[in-house]
Each structure stands twice: as structure tokens, then as C-alpha cells.
Design an enzyme around this catalytic site. Sequence first.
Site, PDB file in Angstrom:
ATOM      1  N   ASP A  44      -6.671  -7.295   4.845  1.00 34.57           N
ATOM      2  CA  ASP A  44      -7.972  -7.663   5.430  1.00 34.57           C
ATOM      3  C   ASP A  44      -9.094  -7.537   4.405  1.00 34.57           C
ATOM      4  O   ASP A  44     -10.231  -7.940   4.685  1.00 34.57           O
ATOM      5  CB  ASP A  44      -8.255  -6.878   6.711  1.00 34.57           C
ATOM      6  CG  ASP A  44      -8.386  -5.390   6.484  1.00 34.57           C
ATOM      7  OD1 ASP A  44      -8.083  -4.915   5.379  1.00 34.57           O
ATOM      8  OD2 ASP A  44      -8.782  -4.690   7.448  1.00 34.57           O
ATOM      9  N   SER A  45      -8.803  -7.045   3.183  1.00 38.65           N
ATOM     10  CA  SER A  45      -9.805  -7.096   2.107  1.00 38.65           C
ATOM     11  C   SER A  45     -10.175  -8.542   1.789  1.00 38.65           C
ATOM     12  O   SER A  45     -11.184  -8.795   1.135  1.00 38.65           O
ATOM     13  CB  SER A  45      -9.291  -6.401   0.845  1.00 38.65           C
ATOM     14  OG  SER A  45      -8.144  -7.052   0.354  1.00 38.65           O
ATOM     15  N   ASP A  83      -1.905  -7.664   7.394  1.00 42.49           N
ATOM     16  CA  ASP A  83      -2.750  -6.611   7.964  1.00 42.49           C
ATOM     17  C   ASP A  83      -3.221  -6.978   9.359  1.00 42.49           C
ATOM     18  O   ASP A  83      -3.609  -8.123   9.606  1.00 42.49           O
ATOM     19  CB  ASP A  83      -4.024  -6.477   7.102  1.00 42.49           C
ATOM     20  CG  ASP A  83      -4.059  -5.210   6.278  1.00 42.49           C
ATOM     21  OD1 ASP A  83      -3.258  -4.291   6.528  1.00 42.49           O
ATOM     22  OD2 ASP A  83      -4.914  -5.143   5.377  1.00 42.49           O
ATOM     23  N   LYS A 113       0.819  -4.350   8.808  1.00 42.83           N
ATOM     24  CA  LYS A 113       0.260  -3.072   8.368  1.00 42.83           C
ATOM     25  C   LYS A 113      -0.943  -2.735   9.234  1.00 42.83           C
ATOM     26  O   LYS A 113      -1.697  -3.634   9.605  1.00 42.83           O
ATOM     27  CB  LYS A 113      -0.161  -3.144   6.897  1.00 42.83           C
ATOM     28  CG  LYS A 113      -0.806  -1.841   6.373  1.00 42.83           C
ATOM     29  CD  LYS A 113      -0.975  -1.836   4.865  1.00 42.83           C
ATOM     30  CE  LYS A 113      -2.178  -2.586   4.367  1.00 42.83           C
ATOM     31  NZ  LYS A 113      -3.479  -2.071   4.858  1.00 42.83           N
ATOM     32  N   GLU A 115      -3.980   0.662   9.969  1.00 40.90           N
ATOM     33  CA  GLU A 115      -4.587   1.860   9.381  1.00 40.90           C
ATOM     34  C   GLU A 115      -4.576   3.033  10.361  1.00 40.90           C
ATOM     35  O   GLU A 115      -4.838   2.863  11.548  1.00 40.90           O
ATOM     36  CB  GLU A 115      -6.045   1.561   8.977  1.00 40.90           C
ATOM     37  CG  GLU A 115      -6.172   0.501   7.893  1.00 40.90           C
ATOM     38  CD  GLU A 115      -7.623   0.248   7.462  1.00 40.90           C
ATOM     39  OE1 GLU A 115      -8.530   1.000   7.888  1.00 40.90           O
ATOM     40  OE2 GLU A 115      -7.838  -0.712   6.689  1.00 40.90           O
ATOM     41  N   GLU A 182      -4.084   5.152  -0.025  1.00 37.15           N
ATOM     42  CA  GLU A 182      -5.265   4.617  -0.719  1.00 37.15           C
ATOM     43  C   GLU A 182      -6.248   5.723  -1.093  1.00 37.15           C
ATOM     44  O   GLU A 182      -6.660   6.526  -0.248  1.00 37.15           O
ATOM     45  CB  GLU A 182      -5.973   3.569   0.167  1.00 37.15           C
ATOM     46  CG  GLU A 182      -7.240   3.000  -0.499  1.00 37.15           C
ATOM     47  CD  GLU A 182      -7.765   1.714   0.116  1.00 37.15           C
ATOM     48  OE1 GLU A 182      -7.103   1.149   1.007  1.00 37.15           O
ATOM     49  OE2 GLU A 182      -8.848   1.265  -0.322  1.00 37.15           O
TER      50      GLU A 182
HETATM   51  N1  LIG Z   1     -12.412  -5.930  -4.232  1.00 35.68           N
HETATM   52  C1  LIG Z   1     -11.818  -5.069  -3.426  1.00 35.68           C
HETATM   53  N2  LIG Z   1     -12.226  -4.935  -2.153  1.00 35.68           N
HETATM   54  C2  LIG Z   1     -11.610  -4.057  -1.332  1.00 35.68           C
HETATM   55  C3  LIG Z   1     -10.567  -3.229  -1.799  1.00 35.68           C
HETATM   56  C4  LIG Z   1     -10.149  -3.396  -3.140  1.00 35.68           C
HETATM   57  O1  LIG Z   1      -9.195  -2.750  -3.633  1.00 35.68           O
HETATM   58  N3  LIG Z   1     -10.802  -4.321  -3.931  1.00 35.68           N
HETATM   59  N4  LIG Z   1     -10.004  -2.283  -0.966  1.00 35.68           N
HETATM   60  C5  LIG Z   1     -10.699  -1.924   0.271  1.00 35.68           C
HETATM   61  C6  LIG Z   1     -11.816  -0.944  -0.024  1.00 35.68           C
HETATM   62  N5  LIG Z   1     -11.374   0.201  -0.752  1.00 35.68           N
HETATM   63  C7  LIG Z   1     -12.173   0.852  -1.683  1.00 35.68           C
HETATM   64  C8  LIG Z   1     -11.678   1.980  -2.307  1.00 35.68           C
HETATM   65  C9  LIG Z   1     -12.469   2.660  -3.229  1.00 35.68           C
HETATM   66  C10 LIG Z   1     -13.740   2.217  -3.519  1.00 35.68           C
HETATM   67  C11 LIG Z   1     -14.619   2.970  -4.470  1.00 35.68           C
HETATM   68  O2  LIG Z   1     -15.478   2.406  -5.124  1.00 35.68           O
HETATM   69  N6  LIG Z   1     -14.461   4.290  -4.589  1.00 35.68           N
HETATM   70  C12 LIG Z   1     -15.239   5.171  -5.463  1.00 35.68           C
HETATM   71  C13 LIG Z   1     -16.347   5.916  -4.739  1.00 35.68           C
HETATM   72  C14 LIG Z   1     -17.212   5.050  -3.918  1.00 35.68           C
HETATM   73  C15 LIG Z   1     -18.174   5.844  -3.035  1.00 35.68           C
HETATM   74  O3  LIG Z   1     -18.261   7.075  -3.141  1.00 35.68           O
HETATM   75  O4  LIG Z   1     -18.837   5.179  -2.212  1.00 35.68           O
HETATM   76  C16 LIG Z   1     -14.330   6.247  -6.009  1.00 35.68           C
HETATM   77  O5  LIG Z   1     -14.641   6.771  -7.081  1.00 35.68           O
HETATM   78  O6  LIG Z   1     -13.348   6.589  -5.355  1.00 35.68           O
HETATM   79  C17 LIG Z   1     -14.240   1.082  -2.901  1.00 35.68           C
HETATM   80  C18 LIG Z   1     -13.449   0.408  -1.985  1.00 35.68           C
HETATM   81  C19 LIG Z   1     -11.263  -3.165   0.894  1.00 35.68           C
HETATM   82  N7  LIG Z   1     -12.019  -3.963  -0.037  1.00 35.68           N
HETATM   83  C1  LIG Z   2      -4.726  -3.461  -0.650  1.00 35.22           C
HETATM   84  C2  LIG Z   2      -5.492  -2.693   0.383  1.00 35.22           C
HETATM   85  C3  LIG Z   2      -4.843  -1.351   0.577  1.00 35.22           C
HETATM   86  C4  LIG Z   2      -6.892  -2.420  -0.117  1.00 35.22           C
HETATM   87  O1  LIG Z   2      -7.601  -1.695   0.824  1.00 35.22           O
HETATM   88  C5  LIG Z   2      -5.554  -3.411   1.690  1.00 35.22           C
HETATM   89  O2  LIG Z   2      -5.164  -2.924   2.698  1.00 35.22           O
HETATM   90  C6  LIG Z   2      -6.218  -4.733   1.768  1.00 35.22           C
HETATM   91  O3  LIG Z   2      -6.180  -5.515   0.829  1.00 35.22           O
HETATM   92  O4  LIG Z   2      -6.783  -5.018   2.818  1.00 35.22           O
END
Ligand SMILES: Nc1nc2c(c(=O)[nH]1)N[C@@H](CNc1ccc(C(=O)N[C@@H](CCC(=O)O)C(=O)O)cc1)CN2
Ligand SMILES: CC(C)(CO)C(=O)C(=O)O
Length: 255
Positions: A44-45, A83, A113, A115, A182
Site C-alpha cells: 500500500d506504499s 497488501d 499481507k 499490519e 519494519e
Molecule cells: N518511499 C517509501 N514510502 C513508504 C515506505 C518506504 O519504504 N518507501 N514505507 C512505508 C513507510 N515507512 C517508513 C519507515 C521509516 C521512515 C523514516 O523516515 N524513519 C526515520 C525517522 C522518521 C521520523 O522520526 O519521523 C528513521 O530514522 O527511522 C519513513 C517511512 C510507506 N511509505
Molecule cells: C514494503 C513495505 C513494508 C513498506 O512499508 C510495505 O508494506 C509497503 O510497501 O506498503
Amino acid sequence: MPVTIAQLQKWKQQQKPIAALTASDYAIAKLLDKAGVDMILVGDSLAMVALGYKNTLPITLDDMIRHAQAVGRGVENALLIVDLPFLSYQVSAEEAMRSAGRVFKETDAKGIKLEGGYPEMVETVRRLVQAGMPVMGHVGLTPQSVHRIGYRVQGVTTDAANEIVEQSKALVEAGIFALLLENIPAELATKITELIPVPTIGIGAGQACDGQILVTHDVLGLSDWQPPFARKYADLQGTITEAIKQYCQDVRTKS
Ligand SMILES: Nc1nc2c(c(=O)[nH]1)N[C@@H](CNc1ccc(C(=O)N[C@@H](CCC(=O)O)C(=O)O)cc1)CN2
Ligand SMILES: CC(C)(CO)C(=O)C(=O)O
């Protein structure tokens, strides 16, 4: 030979790492499949990287099915997982059954999948599995909960880490075939990977997981922003911009 769910379990025992990526359209999915990706997730990203939303919450089940159908037309060998989007499975196990059922009726998905590993979701997973639908779990940072937990690393305190371990065990007991981890500390992902009998697929969860997944737009350098853990393997923003500028110039110079 198409990758199967049974094969993933064998690969865990043989310690053969699983290479997974997300996909949202036919053309890219076909390339990923031909390049030898083991698992393709219609995640769903795609709400963010393909549809331009700020988070994953707005995407609908109809949207997910439409993209899964397109991806499915490009996939021959990779294991296709789809998802379930926000609010298509949280309200009740019955709604989850209908939503997941639509995915299996209308796409070539081999698994879905969802969550969460809290008790109500574990019971929903149990119902889905009992009805014959393979389920992949997803714990740690669950992006559909962004308004409650943000995108920061999960499972940092001892209590939070223990809760993720307990959720993982409960999901396994309910019948998941794989578990997505994740944005959790590498030590926690290592512990879960050693503890549970089904493959763990990590994203921002260290190198000890049984497999890794990234968002294809991040890998190719197409995203506006990406998580700090996403390794970039190409700069398609640059490549596309240069190509399109060249095209525009050729048209304008009548060449
Ligand atoms: N394109 C892109 N979009 C996404 C995901 C991706 O895989 N790539 N995956 C999902 C979102 N997941 C994340 C996971 C980590 C972060 C991130 O940036 N984390 C920082 C802290 C951010 C914060 O504190 O707000 C860290 O250091 O962990 C942002 C989106 C859905 N969208
Ligand atoms: C790959 C992952 C885990 C990133 O959040 C996912 O679930 C998505 O793409 O939606």
C-alpha cells in the site's frame, strides 16, 4: 519455476536469502520478475510513490486490486503478495474475510499481507488462514498507524521489544507463512528470526532477516523522499529528467 510459499519455508531452513521488492504497475513488475526477484509485494506504499498521497491511509481496496491486476499481468515467477489497505480489515474478522476474499477472487495473489499483531488482529489472521487464505504478518513500524506512532524506529525499549516478540509468536501460532519486520533494531530482528519457524522479511531491520524488501521507487531513485535505510541502486529521476529534456529540445529544434 514459480516461487511458492512452501519454498520460502525451505529457503529459511537452507538459509537462502529472499529478495523481495514492491511493485505497482505492469511494466516495472515485468522487469523485476525477469531480473529474478523472489517475491513481489503490491504494497500500500504505492499510495505514496505511485498515487502521490502523503501517507498510505487514503488508498482503497478497489485501488489495490486494480494495481495488483496490472502487476499480476507482468509476473511469471515471483511470489505475488498483495497488501490489505487501511480499514479494509480492522473493523471485524468478517470484513477482513470479505476484503481478502476479493483479492484472491479478482487477482493472481498467492497471499495477502496485513499490519498488526495485537490480539484482535491475531484472531482475524487465524480466521483468514482457516478459510484457506495465506497471510503474511507485519509488525514493528506499521505505516497505517502513522498518526499514532509516526515513522520512528519501534521496539527500542525492553517492553516495546518484548511486545513485538510476543506479537510475532502469536501471529505464527495463528498461521502466518511469513513475517515482515519494519524499522526495528537489528538485534530484535535477529532474535525474532531465530525464534520463529517462518521466514522474516526485513525493511530497516538489519541483515539477519531471512529476506529483505524495499520499495522499488526508492531502489530506482524515483521517490520524493525515502526512509534513511533504503539503499538506492539507480538515479532514475536524473535519467528521466535528462531524457525528457533531450526530447523537448529535439522537438523544439525540429530535429
Ligand atoms: N518511499 C517509501 N514510502 C513508504 C515506505 C518506504 O519504504 N518507501 N514505507 C512505508 C513507510 N515507512 C517508513 C519507515 C521509516 C521512515 C523514516 O523516515 N524513519 C526515520 C525517522 C522518521 C521520523 O522520526 O519521523 C528513521 O530514522 O527511522 C519513513 C517511512 C510507506 N511509505
Ligand atoms: C514494503 C513495505 C513494508 C513498506 O512499508 C510495505 O508494506 C509497503 O510497501 O506498503
